[in-house]
Design an enzyme around this catalytic site. Structure first.
Site, PDB file in Angstrom:
ATOM      1  N   ARG A  62       2.336  -9.566   7.899  1.00 39.93           N
ATOM      2  CA  ARG A  62       3.723  -9.253   8.283  1.00 39.93           C
ATOM      3  C   ARG A  62       3.836  -8.394   9.528  1.00 39.93           C
ATOM      4  NH1 ARG A  62       6.286  -8.226   2.252  1.00 39.93           N
ATOM      5  NH2 ARG A  62       4.980  -9.806   1.316  1.00 39.93           N
ATOM      6  N   PRO A  70       0.824  -1.211   0.000  1.00 41.18           N
ATOM      7  CA  PRO A  70       0.000   0.000   0.000  1.00 41.18           C
ATOM      8  C   PRO A  70       0.859   1.263   0.000  1.00 41.18           C
ATOM      9  CG  PRO A  70      -0.660  -1.512   1.755  1.00 41.18           C
ATOM     10  CD  PRO A  70       0.638  -2.002   1.209  1.00 41.18           C
ATOM     11  N   GLU A  71       0.735   2.027  -1.067  1.00 42.97           N
ATOM     12  CA  GLU A  71       1.347   3.355  -1.139  1.00 42.97           C
ATOM     13  C   GLU A  71       0.194   4.348  -1.262  1.00 42.97           C
ATOM     14  OE1 GLU A  71       4.543   3.556  -4.042  1.00 42.97           O
ATOM     15  OE2 GLU A  71       5.005   1.439  -3.772  1.00 42.97           O
ATOM     16  N   HIS A  80      -4.515 -13.711  10.515  1.00 47.02           N
ATOM     17  CA  HIS A  80      -3.817 -12.450  10.801  1.00 47.02           C
ATOM     18  C   HIS A  80      -4.758 -11.251  10.938  1.00 47.02           C
ATOM     19  CE1 HIS A  80      -0.298 -14.820   9.850  1.00 47.02           C
ATOM     20  NE2 HIS A  80      -0.775 -15.038   8.637  1.00 47.02           N
ATOM     21  N   ARG A 100      20.498  18.696  -1.216  1.00 43.09           N
ATOM     22  CA  ARG A 100      20.340  17.291  -0.860  1.00 43.09           C
ATOM     23  C   ARG A 100      21.399  16.482  -1.588  1.00 43.09           C
ATOM     24  NH1 ARG A 100      16.813  15.657   3.283  1.00 43.09           N
ATOM     25  NH2 ARG A 100      15.762  17.593   3.781  1.00 43.09           N
TER      26      ARG A 100
END
Length: 284
Positions: free
Chosen positions: A118, A2-3, A93, A162
DNA sequence: AACTGTCCCTGCAAGC
DNA sequence: TGCTTGCAGGGACAGT
């Protein structure tokens, strides 16, 4: 994984299905899911409370409650939120289950499950006045590409002084929030920029390409309901898969021909500590 | 301060 | 076939 587009798709599902509803009861299976506080803190903070809104910043879901607190849910690698009928068989889970009251005569009671093989994900109730202390990661999150106004000029300022390469900067949640490994590669491909390019050497037209690619990829991915890969089985709140994986041009295509230029091969390397795919020909 | 590498954890796939 | 090994990755943390 998931992003931003997957989390936004889940958020929209929550908006439709849980906003306005009262949490009657909370069950916590695995302590690890509530490790930032405790099982008791989550249960005490949510029981009898109404959900009044659901926002998103980067990959963080933030629930507004009718108490003085808020709830944050992060799916991390393998977390899923599922809405289900009361008493339905829970998948393996399932670490947190919230029993939701019916919103009106037409809406039955439901359960909201947090499922996470996880166990990197977390669910936490926090005090917004103490966000700096309790939720420093959330407090220090960078700009959200779909919520905040980002421009090529803002990118130039964010990237100034940066040392890291472009991919590392896109993955840095303190600068821009919500981009993970998959979308970083897809954005860089569409911007025709190599992941190992250094930001200081980008001219304004390259920054404009990067900015346009970022907005386009993320918007298209949200439109497609996110990406569902073979391994993690991402699905939205109602169990639907996304379809943006069909539009991936580099991620998971290592060794294949680049469909965009028709000449280059997709190379798989390691950049910023992550598996990275890019086209040898069209990305410069 | 900013960057890099390691760890957390489970499921799956590749290789012997 | 059945085992071992490696890999996937978001973010915390330690080390540089």
């Amino acid at each position: 994984m998931p992003e931003l587009p997957e989390v936004e798709t889940v958020r929209r599902g929550l908006q439709r299905n849980v906003v306005g509803r009262k949490i009657l009861r909370v069950e916590v299976g695995r302590e690890r899911t509530v490790r930032r506080t405790s099982r008791e803190a989550l249960i005490d903070g949510l029981t009898g409370v109404r959900i009044t809104g659901v926002g998103r910043r980067g990959k963080y879901l933030v629930f507004d409650l009718d108490s003085r607190q808020k709830m944050m849910i992060h799916l991390r690698m393998s977390g899923r939120l599922i809405i289900a009928k009361p008493g339905a068989t829970r998948p393996a889970h399932t670490h947190v289950a919230m029993h939701l009251a019916s919103a009106d005569a037409a809406t039955p009671e439901s359960e909201l499950w947090f499922v996470d093989p996880r166990t990197f994900g977390e669910v936490v109730v926090f005090d917004p006045d103490e966000i700096e202390k309790q939720m420093p990661d959330l407090a220090r999150l960078g700009l959200d590409p779909l919520v905040d106004e980002i421009s090529p000029e803002i990118l130039r300022r964010l990237f100034k002084n940066r040392r890291g390469n472009l991919k590392a900067l896109l993955l840095n949640q303190h600068l821009i929030a919500g981009i993970g490994n998959i979308y970083a590669d897809e954005i860089l491909h569409r911007a025709k920029l190599r992941p190992d390019r250094l930001p200081g050497r980008l001219n304004l037209s390259s920054l404009a390409q990067l900015h346009a690619a970022m907005i386009e990829v993320l918007n298209n991915a949200v439109q497609a309901g996110g990406s569902t890969l073979k391994d993690t089985q991402y699905v939205d709140l109602e169990g639907q898969t996304g379809s943006f994986q069909d539009e991936h041009r580099v991620y998971g295509r290592g060794g294949m021909r680049c469909e965009t230029c028709g000449k280059g091969r997709i190379l798989t390397t390691r950049v910023a500590g992550r598996t990275t795919c890019y086209c040898s020909k069209c990305q410069r």
